[in-house]
Design an enzyme around this catalytic site. Structure first.
Site, mmCIF file in Angstrom:
data_model
loop_
_atom_site.group_PDB
_atom_site.id
_atom_site.type_symbol
_atom_site.label_atom_id
_atom_site.label_comp_id
_atom_site.label_asym_id
_atom_site.label_seq_id
_atom_site.Cartn_x
_atom_site.Cartn_y
_atom_site.Cartn_z
ATOM 1 C CD GLU A 200 -2.350 -2.963 -8.358
ATOM 2 O OE1 GLU A 200 -0.996 -2.798 -9.124
ATOM 3 O OE2 GLU A 200 -2.804 -2.142 -6.842
ATOM 4 C CB CYS B 246 -2.202 0.435 -7.659
ATOM 5 S SG CYS B 246 -1.957 0.083 -5.592
ATOM 6 C CE LYS C 32 1.253 0.200 -10.081
ATOM 7 N NZ LYS C 32 1.361 -0.189 -9.160
#
Length: 267
Positions: free
Chosen positions: A48, A152, A117
């Site tokens: 990431e 994540c 995200k």
């Protein structure tokens, strides 16, 4: 090419906070090393925010404008080496907004997916500096084998992984910057997402310190039974493992959880 087998290499590396040029040079050296391995990987995955790290206070100034620089060299590399690249994620600038975005490239170097995200981590003030994504994303691997992506913090939301699985995903790719002391959470959540959705989970974490946080690595490939195929340590390394795509259907046929769901009762 064996369409049932997929050799995967995860680039587990430190990220220099706020230094895109240094990060690109280092990432490029590691993926060159990865494709020189035997067996050569079919798919490479990055962690990431590998271009900037979480340098949020300066992110507007150092983010990759429309992702053009990152997309250019990742696409060329995928085409040159005839491999899939799941490009971790980068800080991408679009006007006055920055997103935490992933690009995926096929063996011809074509961009086949982009995901930003969705769940922003308020404990790191992500929502003050980044704009959230608005859609779930899947893409094909080896023709018609579908994969999904999370980044994540997304893995703390089981509804997301289940929605991707219901949409046909049989692999979940998870780039991350997941820090100490939450190693137990990392391993447990990844294995849970694999077991409950009977899918492969392929997760690439960072290592090292950035001044405020320390990252523990432990990049992982987990099969649909929840068994660990490969797991990294706490230092820089290329974590490799082979998966069998047909195992997903085998597991799902032996314990038919999707057939036995009761969505009429779920709220």
């Amino acid at each position: 090419m064996n369409k049932d087998k997929l050799c995967i290499a995860l680039i587990q590396t430190p990220i220099q906070l706020g230094d895109p040029e240094a990060n690109v040079l280092h990432i490029r050296s590691l993926i060159e090393k990865a494709v020189g391995q035997t067996p050569k990987p079919d798919l490479l995955m990055l962690p990431e925010m590998w271009n900037t790290g979480y340098a949020l206070e300066q992110i507007q100034d150092i983010a990759d404008e429309r992702g053009e620089h990152s997309k250019g060299w990742l696409s060329s590399f995928a085409k040159e080496h005839h491999i899939f690249i799941v490009g971790g994620s980068i800080a991408e600038a679009n006007g006055d907004q920055v997103t935490n975005s992933m690009y995926v490239f096929d063996r011809q170097g074509d961009e086949i997916a982009k995901y930003s995200k969705i769940h922003l981590f308020c404990l790191m003030n992500e929502e003050k500096y980044l704009a959230p994504g608005q859609e779930l994303v899947t893409f094909p691997v080896n023709d018609d084998f579908k994969a999904g992506v999370s980044i994540c913090y997304d893995i703390r939301f089981p509804e997301m992984a289940r929605s991707l699985a219901l949409n046909g995903a049989k692999i979940l790719f998870v780039p991350a910057e997941w820090p100490h002391p939450r190693l137990h959470h990392w391993r447990t959540l990844l294995m849970a997402r694999a077991i409950e959705n009977q899918m492969y989970v392929v997760a690439c974490n960072t290592v090292g310190d950035n001044g405020e946080a320390s990252f523990f690595g432990h990049s992982m490939i987990i099969d649909p039974w929840g068994e660990i195929v490969a797991e990294g340590g706490e230092g820089e390394e290329i974590v490799t493992g082979e998966i069998s795509l047909s195992l997903v259907d085998e597991v799902r046929s032996r314990i038919p959880i999707f057939q036995d769901r009761r969505p009429d009762l779920y709220k």
